[in-house]
Design a protein around this motif. Structure first.
Motif, PDB file in Angstrom:
ATOM      1  N   LYS A 496      56.916 -22.914  74.750  1.00  0.00           N
ATOM      2  CA  LYS A 496      58.060 -23.556  74.949  1.00  0.00           C
ATOM      3  C   LYS A 496      58.172 -24.719  74.175  1.00  0.00           C
ATOM      4  O   LYS A 496      57.525 -25.311  73.444  1.00  0.00           O
ATOM      5  CB  LYS A 496      58.287 -23.853  76.382  1.00  0.00           C
ATOM      6  CG  LYS A 496      57.422 -24.794  76.958  1.00  0.00           C
ATOM      7  CD  LYS A 496      57.712 -24.936  78.604  1.00  0.00           C
ATOM      8  CE  LYS A 496      56.714 -26.098  79.154  1.00  0.00           C
ATOM      9  NZ  LYS A 496      57.005 -26.366  80.577  1.00  0.00           N
ATOM     10  N   SER A 497      59.625 -25.057  74.071  1.00  0.00           N
ATOM     11  CA  SER A 497      60.162 -26.325  73.508  1.00  0.00           C
ATOM     12  C   SER A 497      59.652 -27.490  74.320  1.00  0.00           C
ATOM     13  O   SER A 497      59.349 -27.664  75.544  1.00  0.00           O
ATOM     14  CB  SER A 497      61.630 -26.111  73.463  1.00  0.00           C
ATOM     15  OG  SER A 497      62.149 -25.376  72.682  1.00  0.00           O
ATOM     16  N   THR A 499      59.654 -32.290  73.615  1.00  0.00           N
ATOM     17  CA  THR A 499      59.730 -33.391  72.723  1.00  0.00           C
ATOM     18  C   THR A 499      58.816 -34.610  73.172  1.00  0.00           C
ATOM     19  O   THR A 499      58.454 -34.835  74.185  1.00  0.00           O
ATOM     20  CB  THR A 499      61.319 -33.970  72.980  1.00  0.00           C
ATOM     21  OG1 THR A 499      62.277 -33.059  72.877  1.00  0.00           O
ATOM     22  CG2 THR A 499      61.589 -35.077  72.097  1.00  0.00           C
ATOM     23  N   GLN A 520      60.754 -32.955  68.020  1.00  0.00           N
ATOM     24  CA  GLN A 520      60.888 -31.716  69.120  1.00  0.00           C
ATOM     25  C   GLN A 520      60.207 -30.469  68.218  1.00  0.00           C
ATOM     26  O   GLN A 520      60.521 -30.347  67.298  1.00  0.00           O
ATOM     27  CB  GLN A 520      62.387 -31.412  69.213  1.00  0.00           C
ATOM     28  CG  GLN A 520      62.734 -30.189  70.275  1.00  0.00           C
ATOM     29  CD  GLN A 520      64.153 -30.059  70.388  1.00  0.00           C
ATOM     30  OE1 GLN A 520      64.950 -30.965  70.885  1.00  0.00           O
ATOM     31  NE2 GLN A 520      64.564 -28.828  70.145  1.00  0.00           N
ATOM     32  N   LEU A 521      59.363 -29.880  69.255  1.00  0.00           N
ATOM     33  CA  LEU A 521      58.749 -28.681  68.725  1.00  0.00           C
ATOM     34  C   LEU A 521      59.473 -27.361  69.410  1.00  0.00           C
ATOM     35  O   LEU A 521      59.931 -27.427  70.638  1.00  0.00           O
ATOM     36  CB  LEU A 521      57.359 -28.442  69.155  1.00  0.00           C
ATOM     37  CG  LEU A 521      56.312 -29.454  68.559  1.00  0.00           C
ATOM     38  CD1 LEU A 521      55.083 -29.207  68.806  1.00  0.00           C
ATOM     39  CD2 LEU A 521      56.542 -29.374  67.137  1.00  0.00           C
ATOM     40  N   ASP A 522      59.783 -26.526  68.755  1.00  0.00           N
ATOM     41  CA  ASP A 522      60.319 -25.088  69.272  1.00  0.00           C
ATOM     42  C   ASP A 522      59.870 -23.926  68.669  1.00  0.00           C
ATOM     43  O   ASP A 522      59.225 -24.039  67.657  1.00  0.00           O
ATOM     44  CB  ASP A 522      61.874 -25.030  68.878  1.00  0.00           C
ATOM     45  CG  ASP A 522      62.652 -26.008  69.514  1.00  0.00           C
ATOM     46  OD1 ASP A 522      63.063 -26.158  70.465  1.00  0.00           O
ATOM     47  OD2 ASP A 522      63.232 -27.066  68.614  1.00  0.00           O
ATOM     48  N   PRO A 523      59.379 -22.839  69.784  1.00  0.00           N
ATOM     49  CA  PRO A 523      58.708 -21.809  69.209  1.00  0.00           C
ATOM     50  C   PRO A 523      59.603 -20.806  68.339  1.00  0.00           C
ATOM     51  O   PRO A 523      60.783 -20.834  68.225  1.00  0.00           O
ATOM     52  CB  PRO A 523      58.263 -21.101  70.646  1.00  0.00           C
ATOM     53  CG  PRO A 523      58.997 -21.564  71.678  1.00  0.00           C
ATOM     54  CD  PRO A 523      59.759 -23.034  71.228  1.00  0.00           C
ATOM     55  N   PHE A 570      56.274 -22.021  64.749  1.00  0.00           N
ATOM     56  CA  PHE A 570      56.966 -23.136  65.405  1.00  0.00           C
ATOM     57  C   PHE A 570      58.010 -24.231  64.371  1.00  0.00           C
ATOM     58  O   PHE A 570      57.624 -24.229  63.163  1.00  0.00           O
ATOM     59  CB  PHE A 570      56.147 -24.219  66.057  1.00  0.00           C
ATOM     60  CG  PHE A 570      55.460 -25.254  65.099  1.00  0.00           C
ATOM     61  CD1 PHE A 570      55.992 -26.429  64.754  1.00  0.00           C
ATOM     62  CD2 PHE A 570      54.209 -24.834  64.831  1.00  0.00           C
ATOM     63  CE1 PHE A 570      54.943 -27.196  64.201  1.00  0.00           C
ATOM     64  CE2 PHE A 570      53.298 -25.583  64.153  1.00  0.00           C
ATOM     65  CZ  PHE A 570      53.892 -26.943  63.796  1.00  0.00           C
ATOM     66  N   GLN A 571      58.898 -24.538  64.805  1.00  0.00           N
ATOM     67  CA  GLN A 571      59.901 -25.421  64.183  1.00  0.00           C
ATOM     68  C   GLN A 571      59.706 -26.895  64.615  1.00  0.00           C
ATOM     69  O   GLN A 571      59.865 -27.069  65.923  1.00  0.00           O
ATOM     70  CB  GLN A 571      61.357 -24.925  64.436  1.00  0.00           C
ATOM     71  CG  GLN A 571      62.298 -26.121  63.741  1.00  0.00           C
ATOM     72  CD  GLN A 571      63.633 -25.492  63.808  1.00  0.00           C
ATOM     73  OE1 GLN A 571      64.081 -24.519  63.270  1.00  0.00           O
ATOM     74  NE2 GLN A 571      64.586 -26.374  64.566  1.00  0.00           N
ATOM     75  N   THR A 573      61.245 -30.568  64.402  1.00  0.00           N
ATOM     76  CA  THR A 573      62.435 -31.331  64.219  1.00  0.00           C
ATOM     77  C   THR A 573      62.414 -32.788  64.578  1.00  0.00           C
ATOM     78  O   THR A 573      61.836 -33.349  65.576  1.00  0.00           O
ATOM     79  CB  THR A 573      63.731 -30.950  65.216  1.00  0.00           C
ATOM     80  OG1 THR A 573      63.813 -29.290  65.043  1.00  0.00           O
ATOM     81  CG2 THR A 573      64.835 -31.491  64.664  1.00  0.00           C
ATOM     82  N   ALA A 604      54.360 -28.766  75.858  1.00  0.00           N
ATOM     83  CA  ALA A 604      54.716 -27.298  75.721  1.00  0.00           C
ATOM     84  C   ALA A 604      54.066 -26.276  75.934  1.00  0.00           C
ATOM     85  O   ALA A 604      54.278 -25.052  76.310  1.00  0.00           O
ATOM     86  CB  ALA A 604      55.260 -27.069  74.131  1.00  0.00           C
TER      87      ALA A 604
END
Length: 710
Positions: A496-497, A499, A520-523, A570-571, A573, A604
């Motif tokens: 999951k996301s 920070t 911040q990491l986002d899948p 993952f992204q 940011t 996450a």
């Protein structure tokens, strides 16, 4: 002859298909009937011209793509105006060596797809077809082995439609009896062709057998309709007269083939020397010349604008290096496709990928592992060159005054790895030097040093590929090395996301180190890789340090956080950060980013992903129950079971790579040696929780992160 033939009568083609469909046997016959060789070699006896490596001769399979050039005059026209030059690349059919097909199709103008008359469209056939679609390579098909019991030309045509989404248009129909393959009906000319001798050199033409007249009439009508639809003038002629001449049919089929709207299909049995001469005619009639391709585009490395080169000797030089080979006699041999201009011995060309000039010391015409030195190479040629030291696979050579950069070749990621160890310290340095040369040859091979264990890790596409490499180290380089047990190349990803902040602060009395980032990491969906986004607008981190943050995240992702496997999909940011005028440095921001990455992963949750393979098993029907039970025990998802001609069954399934190491031995045991299978990488899926814990524990990591398993 090299420079007198017009470009329109050059054919650069590949022979490609599933393993054991008869590619190399077909190529061997092509070389014989064109006069390139004077004795037909055998794959089974290890005498095939194109399978020249010792490992190929011993195993009876093609491992590396081999290139050659031959000449053919169209049937009935033995004059200079009908002479064609055909450059051929014979490619492997085993999935472990799919990179050889990939880079060959990147530079070829056309392809002959060979299908087994019994096996039909098999898994690697589909892979090769998709690769040809990717590079928009026109193709014709040759249905081989029609002398075998259980072969069926119609079923193969149907499978081409269903499995490949192709529009197969038969231009021949097989003539068979209960015992053998006798000849073909040429649907274009409406005549029967028979081969009278064992070598297939004597052919006779006769009227179509009476029992085949109805089916031939229907097929020829379909052939004419398909040809007419490819050209307005042909369609008008057909609507007015209800017929087309043989030349008009060929013109329509050629246009349809080049536009990839249809695939002319021929048939025969290469092993019994039947069907090859009409195949050579079809290559000349239907497949494109470099002139048909017209032009290629690339990028100007200075301006970034699109640049076009005509496939003409009069345009500035441009060429693509599509293969590197380490040769014990000539050194570093580079396979080159020349797209435009003329390259001469001693000429200096520009490599825009590296910004360096390269001198071409020698130019070679290739014939498997034999070479003939030539003075120059021009647009449309596929040659070998010696001299360039820094040129790698997929890089461009061009005129220094007219630079162009072609799109590089994409290669699949390795799916398994093994530890490799030299026998002693004496061999260690030599082993690393040899591995560097071998990985330059094959971009799907990767070598890395594990700093935690001190081991050398070798990654690749499959067990066979790594076994061949171990054998080559010993034979070609004199390096005694041993491979450890195969291991799965797992991946990690976030659930999951989240920070998190990362800080790196060190004060040693003089100038210190300071870096602070908030990320911040986002899948992302499977297969997306890593995406870095910078959302800092306030100048909290000066612009020159942003690349260091991204580098820190990517380097941290290489080692993962759960079990040391690469973190993917993952992204990241960059939201904020802090800066110190004196102490901030690139290394500080890089380490701060790695700390933030790990902390965000803790929040996450991390999943362990395993490679899933697409598996097809061919076996006699009586063993179906045992094999299905074994596959189920291996966590396989059965996708389908299909009955085949001749008491055979095909099972298609998806199975984790970890469950199929050594499967060949198990399958032989279950089917008394009568079963076979093919396998190729498909996708990644989460590892079940219980198994994930075991994998992590075996790697020596503590299980401390949330979200382990599915």
């Amino acid at each position: 002859m090299e420079n007198t033939l017009p470009l329109e009568r050059t054919r650069n083609i590949g022979i490609a298909a599933h393993i054991d469909a008869g590619k190399t046997t077909t190529t061997e016959r092509i070389l014989y009937y064109t006069g390139k060789v004077h004795m037909i070699g055998s794959v089974d006896e290890g005498t095939a011209t194109m399978d020249w490596m010792p490992q190929e001769k011993e195993r009876g399979i093609t491992i590396v793509a081999a290139a050659t050039t031959c000449y053919w005059s169209l049937k009935g026209k033995p004059d200079d105006q009908s002479l064609f030059r055909i450059s051929i690349i014979d490619t492997p059919g085993h999935v472990d060596f799919t990179v050889e097909v990939e880079r060959a199709l990147r530079v070829l103008d056309g392809m002959v797809a060979v299908f087994c008359g019994v096996g039909g469209v098999e898994p690697q056939s589909e892979t090769v077809w998709r690769q040809a679609n990717k590079y928009r390579v026109p193709r014709i098909a040759f249905v081989n082995k029609l002398d075998r019991v259980g072969s069926d030309f119609l079923i193969v045509l149907q499978q081409m439609k269903e499995r490949l989404g192709a529009n197969p248009v038969p231009v021949q129909w097989p003539i068979r009896n209960e015992r053998s393959f006798l000849g073909v009906v040429d649907l274009v000319e409406e005549k029967a062709i028979y081969w009278e001798d064992e070598l297939g050199t004597k052919m006779r033409e006769e009227p179509v057998p009476e029992d085949l007249l109805p089916v031939v009439a229907d097929l020829r009508q379909h052939l004419i309709e398909e040809a007419a639809q490819q050209d307005d003038d042909l369609l008008e002629t057909y609507l007015e007269t209800g017929a087309l001449t043989a030349d008009a049919i060929r013109l329509g089929l050629r246009k349809g083939t080049l536009a990839m709207k249809l695939v002319p299909v021929l048939c025969g049995t290469a092993l019994k020397n039947r069907g090859i001469q009409p195949l050579l005619d079809a290559i000349c009639y239907y497949l494109p010349s470099p002139a048909d391709i017209g032009s290629v585009s690339g990028m100007d490395p200075k301006t970034g604008k699109t640049v076009v080169r005509r496939m003409s000797p009069s345009d500035p030089v441009s060429a693509l290096a599509f293969k590197i080979q380490t040769d014990p006699y000539v050194g570093r041999l580079i396979y080159l496709r020349v797209y435009s201009g003329v390259i001469k011995q001693g000429q200096t060309l520009y490599n825009p990928s590296r910004g360096v000039n390269e001198r071409v010391s020698r130019i070679l015409r290739l014939h498997a592992n034999y070479r003939e030195e030539i003075g120059e190479a021009q647009a449309g040629d596929i040659v070998g060159i010696l001299g360039p030291r820094s040129l790698s696979t997929g890089e461009t050579l061009c005129d220094p005054d007219h630079p162009i950069l072609f799109e590089p070749i994409e290669f699949p990621e390795p799916v398994i790895f093994r530890v490799i160890e030299a026998r002693d310290r004496k061999h260690q340095e030599k082993m690393m030097d040899s591995l560097q040369k071998l990985t330059a040859e094959d971009p799907t091979l990767r070598v890395r040093h594990d700093t935690e264990t001190g081991q050398t890790i070798l990654s690749g596409m499959g067990e066979l590929q790594l076994e061949i490499l171990e054998d080559r180290l010993r034979r070609e380089f004199g390096v005694e090395a041993r491979l450890g047990k195969p291991q799965v190349s797992y991946r990690e990803t976030i659930v999951k996301s989240a920070t998190a902040e990362g800080r790196y602060v060190r004060q040693t009395g003089g100038r210190g180190q300071f870096g602070q980032v908030l990320i911040q990491l986002d899948p992302l969906p499977r297969g997306s890789g890593i995406l870095f986004v910078n959302k800092i607008r306030s100048g909290a981190i000066p612009a020159p340090f942003i690349p260091a943050v991204e580098a820190g995240i990517r380097e941290g992702a290489e080692r993962g956080v759960l079990a040391g496997y690469p973190l993917v999909d993952f992204q990241a940011t960059l939201l904020d950060g802090a800066y110190h005028e004196v102490d901030s440095s690139e290394i500080a921001y890089k380490l701060a980013a790695q700390a933030a990455l790990r902390e965000a992963c803790l929040q996450a949750g991390v999943l362990l992903l395993e490679p899933i393979m697409a598996l097809e098993v061919l076996l006699p029907k009586e063993y179906l129950g045992e094999v299905l039970g074994d596959l189920t025990a291996r966590r396989a998802k059965i996708k389908g079971v299909q009955d085949l001609p001749g008491n055979a069954t095909a099972i298609t399934a998806e199975v984790p790579l970890a469950e199929v190491f050594g499967y060949a031995t198990i399958l032989r045991s279950l089917t008394q040696g009568r079963g076979s299978y093919t396998i190729r990488p498909s996708h990644y899926e989460p590892v079940p929780a219980g198994l994930a814990e075991k994998v992590i524990a075996e790697r020596g990591y503590a299980i401390s992160l949330a979200g382990v398993g599915s």
